[in-house]
Design a protein around this motif. Structure first.
Motif, PDB file in Angstrom:
ATOM      1  N   TYR A  84       0.847  -1.190   0.000  1.00 51.18           N
ATOM      2  CA  TYR A  84       0.000   0.000   0.000  1.00 51.18           C
ATOM      3  C   TYR A  84       0.884   1.243   0.000  1.00 51.18           C
ATOM      4  CZ  TYR A  84      -4.534  -2.227   0.636  1.00 51.18           C
ATOM      5  OH  TYR A  84      -5.683  -2.936   0.440  1.00 51.18           O
ATOM      6  N   TRP A  85       0.455   2.209  -0.816  1.00 50.48           N
ATOM      7  CA  TRP A  85       1.103   3.525  -0.855  1.00 50.48           C
ATOM      8  C   TRP A  85       0.147   4.561  -0.269  1.00 50.48           C
ATOM      9  CZ3 TRP A  85       6.028   4.626  -2.767  1.00 50.48           C
ATOM     10  CH2 TRP A  85       6.680   3.573  -3.417  1.00 50.48           C
ATOM     11  N   PHE A  86       0.690   5.493   0.518  1.00 50.44           N
ATOM     12  CA  PHE A  86      -0.098   6.570   1.115  1.00 50.44           C
ATOM     13  C   PHE A  86       0.602   7.899   0.812  1.00 50.44           C
ATOM     14  CE2 PHE A  86      -0.678   2.732   3.582  1.00 50.44           C
ATOM     15  CZ  PHE A  86      -2.051   2.659   3.740  1.00 50.44           C
ATOM     16  N   HIS A  87      -0.224   8.946   0.698  1.00 44.34           N
ATOM     17  CA  HIS A  87       0.345  10.236   0.340  1.00 44.34           C
ATOM     18  C   HIS A  87      -0.394  11.359   1.057  1.00 44.34           C
ATOM     19  CE1 HIS A  87       0.169  13.981  -2.113  1.00 44.34           C
ATOM     20  NE2 HIS A  87       1.474  13.833  -2.087  1.00 44.34           N
ATOM     21  N   THR A  88       0.335  12.356   1.432  1.00 42.87           N
ATOM     22  CA  THR A  88      -0.241  13.608   1.892  1.00 42.87           C
ATOM     23  C   THR A  88       0.754  14.730   1.626  1.00 42.87           C
ATOM     24  OG1 THR A  88      -1.344  14.714   3.733  1.00 42.87           O
ATOM     25  CG2 THR A  88       0.667  13.521   4.263  1.00 42.87           C
ATOM     26  N   ARG A  89       0.223  15.965   1.612  1.00 40.72           N
ATOM     27  CA  ARG A  89       1.089  17.136   1.452  1.00 40.72           C
ATOM     28  C   ARG A  89       1.090  17.886   2.776  1.00 40.72           C
ATOM     29  NH1 ARG A  89       3.120  21.023  -2.115  1.00 40.72           N
ATOM     30  NH2 ARG A  89       2.728  19.618  -3.869  1.00 40.72           N
ATOM     31  N   VAL A  90       2.272  18.280   3.237  1.00 35.52           N
ATOM     32  CA  VAL A  90       2.415  19.019   4.487  1.00 35.52           C
ATOM     33  C   VAL A  90       3.024  20.382   4.159  1.00 35.52           C
ATOM     34  CG1 VAL A  90       3.448  19.059   6.777  1.00 35.52           C
ATOM     35  CG2 VAL A  90       2.744  16.879   5.774  1.00 35.52           C
ATOM     36  N   GLU A  91       2.352  21.416   4.652  1.00 30.10           N
ATOM     37  CA  GLU A  91       2.821  22.789   4.397  1.00 30.10           C
ATOM     38  C   GLU A  91       2.982  23.509   5.729  1.00 30.10           C
ATOM     39  OE1 GLU A  91       1.479  26.877   2.052  1.00 30.10           O
ATOM     40  OE2 GLU A  91       0.244  25.048   1.949  1.00 30.10           O
ATOM     41  N   SER A 155       6.749  23.534   1.800  1.00 30.92           N
ATOM     42  CA  SER A 155       5.802  22.423   1.715  1.00 30.92           C
ATOM     43  C   SER A 155       6.492  21.223   1.076  1.00 30.92           C
ATOM     44  CB  SER A 155       4.558  22.822   0.905  1.00 30.92           C
ATOM     45  OG  SER A 155       4.918  23.133  -0.431  1.00 30.92           O
ATOM     46  N   VAL A 156       6.032  20.023   1.478  1.00 28.65           N
ATOM     47  CA  VAL A 156       6.609  18.784   0.948  1.00 28.65           C
ATOM     48  C   VAL A 156       5.480  17.793   0.695  1.00 28.65           C
ATOM     49  CG1 VAL A 156       8.845  19.015   2.099  1.00 28.65           C
ATOM     50  CG2 VAL A 156       6.968  17.850   3.262  1.00 28.65           C
ATOM     51  N   ASP A 157       5.747  16.851  -0.205  1.00 26.35           N
ATOM     52  CA  ASP A 157       4.860  15.709  -0.423  1.00 26.35           C
ATOM     53  C   ASP A 157       5.462  14.501   0.279  1.00 26.35           C
ATOM     54  OD1 ASP A 157       2.656  16.523  -2.258  1.00 26.35           O
ATOM     55  OD2 ASP A 157       4.376  17.204  -3.452  1.00 26.35           O
ATOM     56  N   LEU A 158       4.647  13.816   1.083  1.00 27.22           N
ATOM     57  CA  LEU A 158       5.080  12.623   1.805  1.00 27.22           C
ATOM     58  C   LEU A 158       4.425  11.396   1.187  1.00 27.22           C
ATOM     59  CD1 LEU A 158       4.755  13.856   5.512  1.00 27.22           C
ATOM     60  CD2 LEU A 158       6.737  14.042   3.973  1.00 27.22           C
ATOM     61  N   TYR A 159       5.243  10.433   0.787  1.00 27.60           N
ATOM     62  CA  TYR A 159       4.752   9.159   0.266  1.00 27.60           C
ATOM     63  C   TYR A 159       5.218   8.044   1.207  1.00 27.60           C
ATOM     64  CZ  TYR A 159       3.787  11.572  -4.158  1.00 27.60           C
ATOM     65  OH  TYR A 159       3.308  12.413  -5.117  1.00 27.60           O
ATOM     66  N   PHE A 160       4.277   7.237   1.661  1.00 22.57           N
ATOM     67  CA  PHE A 160       4.592   6.094   2.519  1.00 22.57           C
ATOM     68  C   PHE A 160       4.369   4.808   1.726  1.00 22.57           C
ATOM     69  CE2 PHE A 160       3.144   9.488   5.282  1.00 22.57           C
ATOM     70  CZ  PHE A 160       4.063   9.485   6.324  1.00 22.57           C
ATOM     71  N   ARG A 161       5.367   3.962   1.746  1.00 20.68           N
ATOM     72  CA  ARG A 161       5.215   2.627   1.148  1.00 20.68           C
ATOM     73  C   ARG A 161       5.187   1.618   2.297  1.00 20.68           C
ATOM     74  NH1 ARG A 161       8.237  -1.857  -0.244  1.00 20.68           N
ATOM     75  NH2 ARG A 161       7.596  -2.933  -2.166  1.00 20.68           N
ATOM     76  N   VAL A 162       4.103   0.830   2.396  1.00 17.88           N
ATOM     77  CA  VAL A 162       3.911  -0.101   3.512  1.00 17.88           C
ATOM     78  C   VAL A 162       3.758  -1.518   2.967  1.00 17.88           C
ATOM     79  CG1 VAL A 162       2.494  -0.714   5.502  1.00 17.88           C
ATOM     80  CG2 VAL A 162       2.815   1.690   4.881  1.00 17.88           C
ATOM     81  N   LYS A 163       4.598  -2.391   3.460  1.00 18.48           N
ATOM     82  CA  LYS A 163       4.552  -3.814   3.091  1.00 18.48           C
ATOM     83  C   LYS A 163       4.752  -4.629   4.352  1.00 18.48           C
ATOM     84  CE  LYS A 163       4.666  -7.490   0.406  1.00 18.48           C
ATOM     85  NZ  LYS A 163       3.447  -7.967  -0.284  1.00 18.48           N
ATOM     86  N   THR A 164       3.805  -5.523   4.658  1.00 20.00           N
ATOM     87  CA  THR A 164       3.908  -6.314   5.886  1.00 20.00           C
ATOM     88  C   THR A 164       3.176  -7.631   5.719  1.00 20.00           C
ATOM     89  OG1 THR A 164       3.532  -6.296   8.279  1.00 20.00           O
ATOM     90  CG2 THR A 164       1.844  -5.264   6.917  1.00 20.00           C
ATOM     91  N   SER A 165       3.588  -8.618   6.488  1.00 22.55           N
ATOM     92  CA  SER A 165       2.919  -9.919   6.474  1.00 22.55           C
ATOM     93  C   SER A 165       1.748  -9.952   7.434  1.00 22.55           C
ATOM     94  CB  SER A 165       3.912 -11.020   6.838  1.00 22.55           C
ATOM     95  OG  SER A 165       4.569 -10.724   8.049  1.00 22.55           O
TER      96      SER A 165
END
Length: 615
Positions: A84-91, A155-165
């Motif tokens: 799963y990928w998640f994204h948000t922008r933080v300013e 401001s920045v864009d944050l992308y989270f990549r989540v992989k788990t069993s």
């Protein structure tokens, strides 16, 4: 021209949307009052079933593939094999803080990667998780965390990549550095109280077990120890303090501890509720489940795939927790008094466990209550369960005193009877331990003991003779006629020897296989040779028997060892001399008697029979 302008306006809007990276409802704005922000509901997501996309592909395609709806609560996708990928922008609009910490509140995610995309410069990457070495974390903290530098106006864009069993849960917070440190301090104080309570109850229960040897307290001690380590693993504290350099074990510890923990829960419940007496069917069910969890505790360490194991263990933990509650209810219904406090205690803990496991499976939302439900319930459980153990101990003590009072009178009257039975049984046991099961004569164990005793007596007065005899051609006899015929031959030979050796001081023993030994106290060389010849002749003339309609004859070869009066020798030496004499008889043709004294000299001429056919 109008169409061209419309196309240019649409293109400009698309570029603006791509530059923004997230709708306004999903972006995070920091102002002077911003110190702690739950960004869980500010995340857009995308499911990558193939797990093949990289950050550059995700960044380029996000406006097309990312979700746009504002989530009503933190994402909880349960067990999944997808990435799963998640994204948000933080300013940072007006906050003077430029140092921030991103904290993931579900510490048992295998891998969580953070990609920080700024307007200029390369993409920054950080990684953490329970399968990633602990030192890779930005802060030495039990939860997954990342550093973020964000100056005012940036401001920045944050992308989270989540992989788990395991389960994917994205309860995520953004802290200013000072606020994070303060919250961590407060949280560790609360957790210290919780784990301090567990340690105190563990020490108390184990000391009670050492004092009164009640296995219920041992089961309870094992449960508290296992449960405490499980909770510290779920909280990320074990990875921080116990095994920070073992991500392989940390990734499997939860599955192992769930299984071993339920093993102790079932064992304690079975013992405490006396299911063997109160509910025999449930007792067998508990034993079967304990066997399942014993294997399930080993499975995560040997299975090549961890995901099916954690799902299996978690599912069966739900079944086991339900089974324990059901067993407590049955015993309570049947008026088993200790079940009252038991049900109160386990209702608190198992309710918390069920809430947590249902949250793990995605049935219930992830929040403060479901995340810490086990800790909340267990704080009451350990106290109530200790009261339950004390109440059960008092109840059992009263019952024991009553039973003991009733049995004292009957016990005194039966002591003499039981003592007599025991003495009789001991005599029978001693006789059985000294008798050869096939032939009924004394066995090798008795022979060794008796020969040593007679040799000690021989040193003071009288001589002693030892006869060893061996059935001729017994191997061929066994091979041709079978083992049943061989056994019948040995039994008849034993009966014949018993009839020929009649003095009360003489004994016949089966030495081993087809060999027999005869100990003749107070017997010199002439007497021993005479007895040996009588045995040889008696066996040759009388030991005929019919097997499957055919007559069979038996002969024996005999070796005699003679120990003179006053001579100090060891049993092995006497047996060795007799054995050498026996093999001389066999070498010279069998069906013979050869006698020697312990010095190796021939004792006297032995009676000789013409040789039989060679084996």
């Amino acid at each position: 021209m109008i169409r061209l302008l419309l196309v240019l306006m649409l293109a400009l809007n698309s570029l603006q949307a791509m530059a923004a990276g997230a709708p306004d409802g999903l972006s995070v704005k920091l102002d002077r009052a911003s110190h702690e922000i739950d960004i869980s509901r500010h995340l857009a997501f995308y499911e990558d079933p193939t797990s093949n996309l990289n950050i550059y592909q995700i960044k380029r395609r996000w406006p097309e593939i990312g979700s746009t709806a504002i989530p009503p609560k933190a994402y909880n996708f349960g067990f999944t094999d997808s990435t799963y990928w998640f994204h948000t922008r933080v300013e940072n609009v007006s906050s003077p803080n430029d140092r921030w910490v991103i904290e993931g509140l579900y510490p048992i995610i295998d891998e969580m990667e953070l990609f920080v995309v700024r307007a200029t410069g390369p993409i920054e990457r950080q990684i953490a998780g329970d399968s990633v070495p602990f030192h890779r974390r930005a802060k030495d903290h039990h939860n997954i965390n990342f550093d973020l530098t964000l100056r005012q106006g940036e401001s920045v864009d944050l992308y989270f990549r989540v992989k788990t069993s395991g389960a994917i849960q994205m309860r995520t917070k953004l802290w200013s550095l000072d606020s994070f440190s303060h919250a961590d301090h407060q949280e560790r104080f609360v957790l210290g109280l919780f784990y301090g309570l567990l340690v105190a109850m563990l020490i108390f229960s184990f000391l009670i077990f050492l004092s009164i040897r009640d296995t219920n307290y041992l089961w309870y001690s094992g449960y508290i120890l296992n449960y405490g380590i499980l909770q510290s693993s779920l909280n990320g504290l074990s990875f921080e303090h116990l095994w920070p350099d073992s991500p392989w074990w940390n990734n499997r510890a939860v599955a192992v501890l769930i299984a071993s923990g339920m093993f102790f829960v079932l064992g304690f419940s079975r013992s405490f509720l006396a299911l063997k007496t109160n509910a025999p069917i449930l007792n067998r069910t508990f034993l079967a489940m304990m066997g399942v969890f014993a294997l399930a505790a080993v499975a995560p360490m040997v299975s090549p795939s961890y995901a099916p194991v954690i799902r299996f263990n978690s599912f069966f933990a739900v079944l086991a927790a339900t089974l324990v509650m059901f067993a407590g209810g049955v015993c309570l219904y049947r008026n088993f008094r200790p079940a009252r406090f038991f049900m109160l205690a386990w209702t608190a803990l198992l309710s918390g466990m069920l809430l947590y496991l249902f949250k793990t499976f995605g049935v219930l939302p992830a929040n403060v209550v479901t995340e810490y439900a086990i800790q909340i319930g267990s704080a009451f459980e350990v106290i109530l369960l200790s009261i339950a153990l004390a109440d059960r101990l008092r109840h059992m003590t009263q019952e024991t005193q009553r039973i003991q009072s009733e049995m004292n009178t009957a016990l005194e009257s039966r002591v003499a009877e039981r003592t007599a039975e025991l003495e009789s049984a001991n005599r029978q046991l001693e006789m059985l331990s000294s008798t050869d099961g096939l032939t009924g004569v004394f066995n090798r164990r008795y022979f060794d003991k008796h020969l040593r005793k007679e040799l000690v007596r021989c040193r003071r007065r009288g001589s002693l003779a030892l006869i060893l005899l061996d059935v001729d051609h017994f191997k061929a006899f066994n091979d041709n006629l079978g083992h049943q015929a061989g056994d019948s031959c040995l039994r008849k030979l034993a009966d014949k020897l018993t009839n020929l050796v009649r003095r009360e001081t003489d004994i016949v023993c089966r030495y081993g296989g087809e060999e027999f030994a005869i100990v003749l106290p107070y017997t010199d060389a002439a007497g021993a040779i005479q007895v040996a010849n009588q045995i040889r002749e008696g066996v040759e003339s009388d030991l005929w028997f019919e097997w499957e309609g055919e007559p069979r004859s038996v002969t024996v070869s005999i070796g005699v060892a003679v120990v003179g009066s006053g001579l100090a020798v060891e049993p092995d030496e006497v047996v060795s001399v007799a054995d050498e004499a026996l093999y001389t008889s066999k070498a010279e043709g069998r069906n013979r008697v050869t006698a020697r004294d312990v010095s190796g000299r021939s004792a006297s001429p032995a009676a000789v029979k013409p040789p039989l056919a060679a084996e």
